[in-house]
Design a protein around this motif. Structure first.
Motif, PDB file in Angstrom:
ATOM      1  N   MET A  12       0.854  -1.182   0.000  1.00 26.60           N
ATOM      2  CA  MET A  12       0.000   0.000   0.000  1.00 26.60           C
ATOM      3  C   MET A  12       0.891   1.234   0.000  1.00 26.60           C
ATOM      4  SD  MET A  12      -3.077  -1.143  -0.132  1.00 26.60           S
ATOM      5  CE  MET A  12      -4.082   0.288   0.292  1.00 26.60           C
ATOM      6  N   PRO A  13       0.570   2.248  -0.785  1.00 29.71           N
ATOM      7  CA  PRO A  13       1.436   3.429  -0.879  1.00 29.71           C
ATOM      8  C   PRO A  13       1.277   4.397   0.288  1.00 29.71           C
ATOM      9  CG  PRO A  13      -0.440   3.669  -2.346  1.00 29.71           C
ATOM     10  CD  PRO A  13      -0.541   2.291  -1.762  1.00 29.71           C
ATOM     11  N   GLN A  14       0.232   4.243   1.095  1.00 35.48           N
ATOM     12  CA  GLN A  14      -0.010   5.152   2.215  1.00 35.48           C
ATOM     13  C   GLN A  14      -0.467   4.354   3.432  1.00 35.48           C
ATOM     14  OE1 GLN A  14      -2.772   7.765  -0.035  1.00 35.48           O
ATOM     15  NE2 GLN A  14      -1.394   9.431   0.541  1.00 35.48           N
ATOM     16  N   SER A  15      -0.373   4.974   4.605  1.00 37.89           N
ATOM     17  CA  SER A  15      -0.844   4.324   5.824  1.00 37.89           C
ATOM     18  C   SER A  15      -2.266   4.760   6.133  1.00 37.89           C
ATOM     19  CB  SER A  15       0.096   4.636   6.988  1.00 37.89           C
ATOM     20  OG  SER A  15       0.044   6.017   7.303  1.00 37.89           O
ATOM     21  N   ALA A  16      -2.782   4.257   7.256  1.00 44.23           N
ATOM     22  CA  ALA A  16      -4.208   4.389   7.576  1.00 44.23           C
ATOM     23  C   ALA A  16      -5.030   3.745   6.463  1.00 44.23           C
ATOM     24  CB  ALA A  16      -4.619   5.840   7.794  1.00 44.23           C
TER      25      ALA A  16
END
Length: 523
Positions: free
Chosen positions: A101-105
Motif C-alpha cells: 500500500m502506498p499510504q498508511s491508515a
C-alpha cells in the motif's frame, strides 16, 4: 594531484569514466597500496587511448584499472525498499504472497496457503513505529513495524491443528506512529473511542480509525514467507530472463488436442482416442491476413485392449459415446472412426481487432503483449487493469488464470516476470517432473484450484487441470486434465484431455499458405 586526476589529463581523447567508476578506482588503488592485502591479478582489457596511453607507468596502471571497472556491465538497479515491495527472500524463507500500500491508515488483504510450520508473516513500514493490526475470522494480532520488518503473531497459529494446508485470507491495517491508538491493556467501550483513542480489538474499530484519519503518508508492505515449494518456477524464470528475444512476420501457434472417449454398449465398453490439430497464424502487422486451420487427425481405439473390444463388437465404423445414466440416447454424440486426417477447414482474412488466440485472462494484441512490463510488481499492476475491464470476479481470485498468458508471444523478461509472479501465488503447486503427451520432459504445475469433475465412464470422477512447462523456455508444453482417482480401468493420473503445443510454435518469417485439401470457412 593523484593518479586518477592525472589520468584524466593524460588521455584527453578518451571519454572520462563516471564519478562512481573513479571512486571505485581510487578505492582499488588504496587497496593495492595496503601491504597486508594481496591484490588480485588485473585483467588486461584493451582500451584504445591513442598516444596518451604511453605516459608514465602509474597512468598506464590506472588506465588498466579504470578500464577494467568501466568495462563491466553497469550495476543492476537497487531493489526497492522492503516497504515498497516485500523482498522475495526473508530470513531464509521465500515469499508465498505479498501485498503493498502506498499510504498508511489503509488496509489490504493477504491470501496464501502455508506449506510448513515455519510460515512467517512480516510487515515492512516506511515510518518506524507504525502501528499495525491483523485479523482473520475471530483471531487478531497487532504491534508496531518499521523498515526492517515486524512479524504478525497470527503465523503462530501454524502450530494449531488444521491451520496448515488450507487457504487463508488475513486483513491488515497500518496506521502512522502518532495515530490515536490505545497502548497496553487499557479497556475501551465496545463502541466508539476511548478518550479520543481507539483500542484495536476488531476489524470494525480498525475501519473506523482508518476512516477518521484518511490516507496518511507512509508506504508499507506485507508478505507471507515459507519454505519454498515453487522454487523450480523461480529457477526457470531466472533461465528464461537470459534468453534472446525473437521476432518475425507471423506468430504461429500449433496445437494438438486429444481426448479419451468411452463408447460401447453395457458389458462391452471400450475407449477411443481422438486427436485434432489446430493452427493459428497471427500477423505482426495487423493489416496482414490471419489464418486458422483445423483438422481432425484420427479417432481410433486407445489401446490394444480397446482395439480387441472394438473388433469383438464388429469393428463398427460409427459408435455412440457413453453418456451419463438417464441421458436420452439421441442426445449422446455419435463418432466416426478414422485413422487418417479428415474434416479439414480453414479461415483467412484480416482481423480488425488483432486479438491473440488465448483470451482466458484477457484479449490482447501482439502490440499489447510486447508492452507488458518485465518486472513482477509492475506486471501485476498492469494485469489488474487488463482484467478489471473484463469481468466481475475479483482480481486476486482471477490472477492465477494469468498463467494462460504463457501461451502468448511474451518477451523473455516479461515471461520471467510472469513466472516469478505466478510462483508466489498461494494457489500455485509444483507437482514435479512429467512427460507431456508428445513425449517431452517438463515440470507439471497447477496454477489455480483446477479441480473439477469429468465423466470418463459415464460417472463423475475428480480431476485436476495442470500445465506442463518447458524447464528451459518457460513455455507451456501442454495443458492436461488428470484423473485424481481410479475409474473403470483407468488408473489415477490418467490424462483424460490434453492440449499440446507442437515444436512449430513461435515467431517465423514464413507466410501461411492456403491448404489445398481444406474447405474454406467464412469468418
Amino acid at each position: 594531484m593523484d593518479e586518477v586526476t592525472l589520468l584524466a589529463q593524460a588521455i584527453p581523447d578518451v571519454p572520462q569514466p563516471s564519478a562512481e567508476t573513479v571512486a571505485r578506482a581510487r578505492a582499488r588503488l588504496a587497496a593495492l597500496d595496503d601491504p597486508v592485502r594481496r591484490p588480485r591479478p588485473l585483467r588486461r582489457w584493451a582500451w584504445t587511448a591513442g598516444a596518451g596511453v604511453a605516459t608514465i607507468a602509474v597512468v598506464t596502471a590506472v588506465i588498466m584499472l579504470v578500464s577494467h571497472l568501466g568495462g563491466v556491465p553497469e550495476p543492476q538497479p537497487a531493489a526497492p525498499p522492503a516497504f515498497q515491495q516485500a523482498p522475495r527472500v526473508h530470513q531464509g524463507l521465500h515469499r508465498l504472497a505479498g501485498a503493498r500500500m502506498p499510504q498508511s491508515a489503509t488496509k489490504t488483504t493477504l491470501r496464501f496457503r502455508p506449506t510448513s510450520e515455519r510460515i512467517a508473516i512480516v510487515l515492512f513500514c516506511q515510518k518506524p513505529g507504525s502501528i499495525f493490526f491483523s485479523n482473520e475470522g475471530g483471531s487478531s494480532a497487532g504491534g508496531t513495524c518499521g523498515p526492517d520488518g515486524a512479524p504478525s503473531m497470527l503465523a503462530d497459529k501454524a502450530h494449531e491443528p488444521g491451520w496448515l494446508g488450507r487457504d487463508h485470507e488475513i486483513t491488515f491495517w497500518v496506521f502512522p506512529p502518532d495515530a490515536p491508538v490505545v497502548r497496553g491493556r487499557k479497556a475501551c467501550p465496545p463502541q466508539g473511542s476511548c478518550d479520543g483513542a481507539y483500542e484495536l480489538s476488531g476489524p470494525e474499530t480498525a475501519d473506523r480509525l482508518a476512516a477518521e484519519l484518511g490516507s496518511r503518508p507512509g508506504a508499507w508492505s506485507v508478505a507471507a514467507y515459507d519454505v519454498q515449494a515453487a522454487r523450480p518456477l523461480h529457477d526457470i524464470a531466472d533461465r528464461v530472463e537470459k534468453l534472446p528475444a525473437r521476432t518475425g512476420a507471423y506468430w504461429r501457434r500449433t496445437l494438438t488436442n486429444g481426448s479419451l472417449i468411452r463408447v460401447g454398449a453395457p458389458g462391452a465398453v471400450y475407449r477411443l482416442k481422438e486427436e485434432a490439430r489446430f493452427d493459428w497464424w497471427q500477423p505482426r502487422d495487423p493489416t496482414g491476413p490471419l489464418m486458422t486451420e483445423s483438422r481432425r487427425l484420427f479417432t481410433r481405439p486407445a489401446t490394444a485392449a480397446d482395439e480387441k473390444a472394438w473388433r469383438a463388437a464388429g469393428s463398427p465404423a460409427e459408435v455412440e459415446q457413453a453418456c451419463m445414466g438417464g441421458t436420452p440416447g439421441e442426445d449422446c454424440a455419435r463418432l466416426k472412426l478414422s485413422s487418417e486426417p479428415s474434416a479439414c477447414e480453414y479461415t483467412r482474412g484480416v482481423d480488425a481487432k488483432g486479438l491473440l488466440p488465448d483470451r482466458r485472462f484477457a484479449g490482447l494484441t501482439v502490440a499489447e503483449v510486447e508492452r507488458l512490463p518485465a518486472d513482477p510488481a509492475r506486471l501485476r499492476d498492469r494485469l489488474r487493469t487488463l482484467y478489471d475491464r473484463r469481468t466481475r470476479r475479483s482480481f486476486e481470485d482471477a490472477l492465477p488464470m494469468a498463467a494462460s498468458l504463457l501461451n502468448l508471444p511474451l518477451k523473455p523478461g516479461t515471461r520471467a516476470a510472469l513466472l516469478h509472479l505466478l510462483a508466489d501465488l498461494p494457489t500455485t503447486r509444483v507437482r514435479g517432473q512429467a512427460t507431456d503427451p508428445l513425449g517431452r520432459p517438463g515440470i507439471r504445475v497447477s496454477f489455480w484450484d483446477g479441480k473439477g469433475m469429468s465423466y470418463p465412464g459415464g460417472e463423475e470422477a475428480p480431476t485436476e487441470f495442470q500445465q506442463i512447462l518447458d524447464p528451459e523456455t518457460g513455455r507451456i508444453l501442454a495443458e492436461v486434465t488428470v484423473l485424481l482417482e481410479a475409474r473403470e480401468g483407468l488408473p489415477k493420473g490418467t490424462v483424460l484431455h490434453y492440449t499440446a503445443h507442437t515444436p512449430g510454435d513461435g515467431w517465423t518469417d514464413e507466410r501461411p499458405e492456403e491448404p489445398a485439401d481444406c474447405a474454406k470457412k467464412r469468418r
